[in-house]
Design a protein around this motif. Structure first.
Motif, mmCIF file in Angstrom:
data_model
loop_
_atom_site.group_PDB
_atom_site.id
_atom_site.type_symbol
_atom_site.label_atom_id
_atom_site.label_comp_id
_atom_site.label_asym_id
_atom_site.label_seq_id
_atom_site.Cartn_x
_atom_site.Cartn_y
_atom_site.Cartn_z
ATOM 1 N N ARG A 121 0.824 -1.224 0.000
ATOM 2 C CA ARG A 121 0.000 0.000 0.000
ATOM 3 C C ARG A 121 0.849 1.261 0.000
ATOM 4 O O ARG A 121 0.403 2.304 -0.495
ATOM 5 N N VAL A 122 2.054 1.193 0.566
ATOM 6 C CA VAL A 122 2.870 2.407 0.687
ATOM 7 C C VAL A 122 4.167 2.321 -0.109
ATOM 8 O O VAL A 122 5.028 3.192 0.026
ATOM 9 N N HIS A 123 4.321 1.289 -0.931
ATOM 10 C CA HIS A 123 5.582 1.108 -1.651
ATOM 11 C C HIS A 123 5.923 2.368 -2.457
ATOM 12 O O HIS A 123 5.087 2.881 -3.213
ATOM 13 N N PRO A 124 7.145 2.898 -2.317
ATOM 14 C CA PRO A 124 7.527 4.128 -3.029
ATOM 15 C C PRO A 124 7.345 4.066 -4.531
ATOM 16 O O PRO A 124 7.049 5.087 -5.166
ATOM 17 N N ASP A 125 7.511 2.885 -5.137
ATOM 18 C CA ASP A 125 7.350 2.760 -6.587
ATOM 19 C C ASP A 125 5.923 3.077 -7.021
ATOM 20 O O ASP A 125 5.687 3.397 -8.192
ATOM 21 N N ARG A 126 4.967 2.976 -6.117
ATOM 22 C CA ARG A 126 3.573 3.194 -6.467
ATOM 23 C C ARG A 126 3.056 4.554 -6.022
ATOM 24 O O ARG A 126 1.875 4.844 -6.178
ATOM 25 N N ALA A 127 3.930 5.365 -5.467
ATOM 26 C CA ALA A 127 3.519 6.679 -4.980
ATOM 27 C C ALA A 127 3.678 7.735 -6.064
ATOM 28 O O ALA A 127 4.554 7.634 -6.932
ATOM 29 N N ARG B 287 4.952 13.566 -5.666
ATOM 30 C CA ARG B 287 4.830 14.455 -4.502
ATOM 31 C C ARG B 287 4.706 13.676 -3.187
ATOM 32 O O ARG B 287 4.941 14.229 -2.114
ATOM 33 N N ASP B 288 4.330 12.404 -3.278
ATOM 34 C CA ASP B 288 4.128 11.597 -2.068
ATOM 35 C C ASP B 288 5.252 10.597 -1.822
ATOM 36 O O ASP B 288 5.212 9.849 -0.847
ATOM 37 N N LYS B 289 6.267 10.586 -2.691
ATOM 38 C CA LYS B 289 7.285 9.539 -2.621
ATOM 39 C C LYS B 289 8.094 9.595 -1.323
ATOM 40 O O LYS B 289 8.412 8.556 -0.732
ATOM 41 N N GLU B 290 8.428 10.785 -0.859
ATOM 42 C CA GLU B 290 9.233 10.900 0.355
ATOM 43 C C GLU B 290 8.504 10.317 1.564
ATOM 44 O O GLU B 290 9.081 9.560 2.357
ATOM 45 N N GLU B 291 7.222 10.659 1.713
ATOM 46 C CA GLU B 291 6.435 10.138 2.833
ATOM 47 C C GLU B 291 6.232 8.630 2.690
ATOM 48 O O GLU B 291 6.303 7.886 3.682
ATOM 49 N N ARG C 234 7.342 5.686 5.427
ATOM 50 C CA ARG C 234 6.419 4.692 5.968
ATOM 51 C C ARG C 234 6.852 3.276 5.584
ATOM 52 O O ARG C 234 6.727 2.338 6.363
ATOM 53 N N PHE C 235 7.376 3.132 4.373
ATOM 54 C CA PHE C 235 7.871 1.842 3.904
ATOM 55 C C PHE C 235 9.015 1.353 4.784
ATOM 56 O O PHE C 235 9.089 0.171 5.150
ATOM 57 N N ARG D 215 -7.448 3.855 -12.810
ATOM 58 C CA ARG D 215 -6.924 2.636 -13.396
ATOM 59 C C ARG D 215 -5.684 2.172 -12.644
ATOM 60 O O ARG D 215 -5.434 0.979 -12.505
ATOM 61 N N LYS D 216 -4.872 3.111 -12.173
ATOM 62 C CA LYS D 216 -3.676 2.754 -11.409
ATOM 63 C C LYS D 216 -4.071 2.012 -10.139
ATOM 64 O O LYS D 216 -3.464 1.015 -9.768
ATOM 65 N N LYS D 217 -5.128 2.484 -9.480
ATOM 66 C CA LYS D 217 -5.569 1.831 -8.248
ATOM 67 C C LYS D 217 -6.054 0.419 -8.545
ATOM 68 O O LYS D 217 -5.751 -0.522 -7.804
#
Length: 259
Positions: free
Chosen positions: A41-47, A50-54, A58-59, A226-228
């Motif tokens: 759910r929080v994997h950086p590759d899927r963020a 703008r949300d990658k750092e957070e 969490r990852f 579609r990404k979700k």
């Protein structure tokens, strides 16, 4: 801050089991699966950028939670005293959590999806999923077709026959939305599905995706909705292939229809 404080801030709970979504009595296999689901759910590759750092933060926290609960001694300390040993190498050092994650869970390829689809279609698992979706959405075929794994518009006649047989045998109720669906609604759904299929094929050709290529580019090319949907599908497959689970695992929960 320590791990428990980090969990409170990032996930709203200092309970390591709750962070992974597992029972306190969970087996090592359940803890591993819980970590897999939570980290997907929080994997950086899927963020989004703008949300990658957070997402990365969490990852990393989830990785630390798993190292505690997957270690018998550290888990016993946490269970008995409600604390973790912050001086262990995994919690104190700068471990590469992305590499650690990849050692536990292999990437899913296009071939994995194709192999899964062959086994899934016409299986007992698919049959159960079709009936569950029918009940969840009270016979609305638009939502049923959107929620089912590996299903496109060419599968609809087959899925309809399965549901008609289930209605006739009394396994599921006869919903008006299904038995009285208009031809206009059916044709509108088919046109939408055909358009999406053409767009997906065009995207695949543009990106040169096929064979053993990673699906990351395809996921990132889709719009947010579609990404979700693709992420949910990949999570289902990764849980099967990455965790060596037995056939018959639960599918990604379907979105419920309006009452």
């Amino acid at each position: 801050m320590g791990l428990l404080q980090d969990c409170e801030v990032a996930f709203g709970s200092a309970d390591l089991y709750r962070v992974l979504g597992v029972r306190r009595e969970a087996s090592p296999q359940e803890i591993r699966r819980g970590y897999h689901r939570a980290s997907l759910r929080v994997h950086p590759d899927r963020a989004e950028p703008r949300d990658k750092e957070e997402a990365t933060r969490r990852f990393q926290i989830l990785g630390k939670v798993y190292t505690v609960l997957s270690n018998a001694e550290q888990r016993a300390l946490y269970d008995e005293q409600g604390r973790v040993d912050e001086e262990t190498e995994a919690l104190r050092g700068e471990q590469d959590w992305e590499q650690y994650w990849r050692l536990l869970f292999k990437k899913i390829t296009v071939k994995d999806i194709e192999d899964f689809e062959k086994r899934y279609k016409d299986s007992e698992e698919e049959l159960a999923d079709i009936k569950a979706a029918y009940m969840d959405f009270e016979g609305d075929m638009d939502q049923i077709m959107e929620s089912l794994l590996c299903a496109d518009y060419t599968d609809e006649p087959r899925i309809r026959k399965i549901l008609e047989k289930a209605i006739e045998s009394g396994e599921v109720p006869s919903y008006k939305a299904f038995v009285k669906e208009t031809k206009q609604k059916m044709m509108a759904r088919k046109r939408r599905a055909e358009k999406e299929a053409r767009e997906a094929e065009k995207t695949k050709e543009e990106l040169g995706i096929g064979g053993e290529e990673d699906l990351k580019a395809l996921i990132q090319s889709r719009n947010q909705d579609r990404k979700k949907e693709m992420d949910n599908f990949l999570a289902h497959l990764e849980a099967k292939y990455g965790n060596n689970t037995k056939k018959g695992g639960k599918k990604t929960p379907a979105k419920r229809g309006k009452k």
